[in-house]
Design an enzyme around this catalytic site. Structure first.
Site, PDB file in Angstrom:
ATOM      1  N   ASN A 167       0.837  -1.198   0.000  1.00 53.06           N
ATOM      2  CA  ASN A 167       0.000   0.000   0.000  1.00 53.06           C
ATOM      3  C   ASN A 167       0.875   1.253   0.000  1.00 53.06           C
ATOM      4  O   ASN A 167       0.780   2.106   0.890  1.00 53.06           O
ATOM      5  CB  ASN A 167      -0.949  -0.016   1.202  1.00 53.06           C
ATOM      6  CG  ASN A 167      -2.223   0.775   0.934  1.00 53.06           C
ATOM      7  OD1 ASN A 167      -2.333   1.458  -0.073  1.00 53.06           O
ATOM      8  ND2 ASN A 167      -3.173   0.692   1.853  1.00 53.06           N
TER       9      ASN A 167
ATOM     10  N   HIS B 271      -8.468   3.403   8.443  1.00 53.47           N
ATOM     11  CA  HIS B 271      -9.035   2.141   7.977  1.00 53.47           C
ATOM     12  C   HIS B 271     -10.439   1.909   8.515  1.00 53.47           C
ATOM     13  O   HIS B 271     -11.268   1.282   7.849  1.00 53.47           O
ATOM     14  CB  HIS B 271      -8.129   0.969   8.371  1.00 53.47           C
ATOM     15  CG  HIS B 271      -6.976   0.760   7.443  1.00 53.47           C
ATOM     16  ND1 HIS B 271      -5.759   1.379   7.616  1.00 53.47           N
ATOM     17  CD2 HIS B 271      -6.848   0.013   6.306  1.00 53.47           C
ATOM     18  CE1 HIS B 271      -4.926   1.011   6.650  1.00 53.47           C
ATOM     19  NE2 HIS B 271      -5.568   0.193   5.841  1.00 53.47           N
TER      20      HIS B 271
END
Length: 463
Positions: free
Chosen positions: A318, A349
């Site tokens: 990521n 998140h």
């Protein structure tokens, strides 16, 4: 999932059309901005229905902040509003849907838009509200000197190439792409006359797109065959725990973690291919003279699978989110930058408890791994056999540490997470604490980090 794949495949076709028929030589910047924005809005509505209103509300709220807030505070207000709205949406999903995953889960695009909003706000603050000598080399390069127009703002946040799966890119890079300066700027960094060229070459992204589409196809096949056959939940099955020795459980943990990766490889590589197909993502020329199209790449699979340190692993997983965390948090945190960065990552998140178990564990393991590396690595550099042995051992420990850390991220809830950690005796937590208690740790102050960043242009190494 079907909507996601359908939209991304259609976006891929639209991206090729965009590069050929709406190239900067055929269309104005305003036309390119408008097309990218309108198609992005269409994709959002198609995929998420009325839930897409959340995307548009957040975008317009922050456009108001960007134009009305004072420059010294623009990045703070934008950050609080964007992260606050995202968190409220995460909370509503938890308490309304009770850990359910919506078939039309709008939180993914909202997370990407939050990254872009806060990125632009920080870079605008750097460009207008700070002196050049206060900035790192990277902050100077990316600083935005004037507020964008509404069309530019909407295009940056809602363009069809990144509305569904990202990645987040820097505002100046995106504007240079729309205006047709993106590739040219990178090519000017090379002396082409020395290489025998009379004029600048014209790199084509077609080869990079085809290569990335092959990776997505392989990832899709692996996802369909492996992921369902090796569920993460099996590692806390009572029968499995009763009959399987500790080392075998660790081995199976590695297998199920590997099986969980292909869906991320698929989504991120396809998103990268969509941007490349539109002509966006050129990053320059490597030492072999090969054109590189990895400016927006979100992962380096080879470096992930061969990582010999926790730091190396997270730097290649990521990637664009790691870069965002560095630019809006790590580089700006006056103290405890590593801890604050992990906490922000967890909050971004969502609010599933498993995310916080993962990122809090990640803080502990990152600090322990850094202490071990600083105290012992130099002893193994004196000969090739020693270095190979060090790399093999650190690879195995790194892979197991990552598996141990990310298991709660997949499990989400508290009960299975605690059950899992009990089944493996909290061994990584205990070992990390012992390392931090027994080994000397050299803290890195904010001033030292600033000096390093100013000395090393475009550095993203201190994650």
């Amino acid at each position: 999932q079907i909507n996601f794949v359908a939209c991304q495949l259609f976006a891929l076709l639209a991206a090729f059309w965009f590069r050929i028929y709406l190239s900067p030589s055929h269309a104005s910047s305003a036309v390119r901005h408008a097309f990218a924005t309108l198609f992005g809005i269409y994709f959002a509505v198609f995929c998420f229905g009325w839930y897409s209103i959340h995307l548009f509300v957040l975008v317009m709220m922050n456009y108001g902040i960007m134009n009305m807030a004072s420059i010294p505070n623009i990045h703070r207000y934008s950050f609080v509003v964007a992260m606050g709205y995202l968190t409220l949406c995460h909370i509503s999903r938890i308490y309304i849907f009770h850990y359910g995953i919506l078939t039309t889960d709008f939180s993914g695009p909202l997370m990407i838009i939050t990254q872009k909003i806060t990125t632009l706000a920080c870079q605008l603050h750097d460009g207008i509200g700070r002196q050049a000598e206060e900035l790192t080399a990277e902050q100077n390069r990316l600083a935005v000197k004037s507020r964008p127009s509404l069309l530019e703002y909407l295009s940056y946040l809602l363009n069809f190439m990144s509305i569904i799966a990202g990645p987040c890119s820097n505002y100046k890079d995106y504007i240079a792409f729309i205006e047709g300066r993106h590739v040219h700027m990178k090519l000017l960094e090379v002396n082409w006359k020395q290489k025998g060229y009379d004029r600048l070459p014209d790199p084509s992204p077609t080869g990079a797109v085809m290569y990335k589409l092959c990776i997505t196809l392989v990832s899709l096949i692996l996802f369909l065959t492996l992921t369902k056959n090796f569920p993460m939940a099996y590692i806390i099955d009572n029968e499995f725990l009763d009959k399987t020795p500790f080392l075998s459980r660790l081995g199976y943990l590695y297998v199920v973690t590997q099986a969980a990766k292909p869906k991320y490889y698929f989504a991120w590589t396809l998103a990268d291919a969509v941007n490349n197909a539109a002509g966006y993502g050129f990053s320059g020329v490597d030492e072999r003279g090969t054109f590189r199209w990895d400016l927006l790449s979100n992962l380096n699979i080879w470096n992930i699978e061969t990582a010999t340190s926790f730091k190396m692993y997270i730097e290649n997983w990521n990637i664009q989110t790691a870069a965002w965390l560095k630019r809006v948090c790590y580089d700006r945190a006056p103290w405890y930058p590593t801890a604050l960065t992990f906490i922000l990552s967890a909050l971004w998140h969502g609010i599933y408890p498993g995310y916080y178990f993962t990122f809090l564990t990640g803080i502990l393991i990152t600090l322990a791994a850094r202490a071990i590396r600083n105290n012992f690595r130099h002893y193994f550099l004196s000969s090739v056999p020693l270095k190979i042995a060090y790399d093999v051992v650190t690879w195995a420990v790194t892979q197991l540490a990552v598996c141990y850390t990310v298991a709660p991220f997949v499990m989400l809830a508290v009960e299975p997470t605690i059950k899992f950690y009990k089944s493996v005796y909290f061994h990584m937590h205990i070992l990390s604490i012992l390392v931090l208690l027994l080994l000397p740790v050299r803290p890195q102050t904010h001033s030292v980090r600033r000096a390093q960043n100013q000395a090393v242009p475009n550095s993203i190494k201190n994650k």
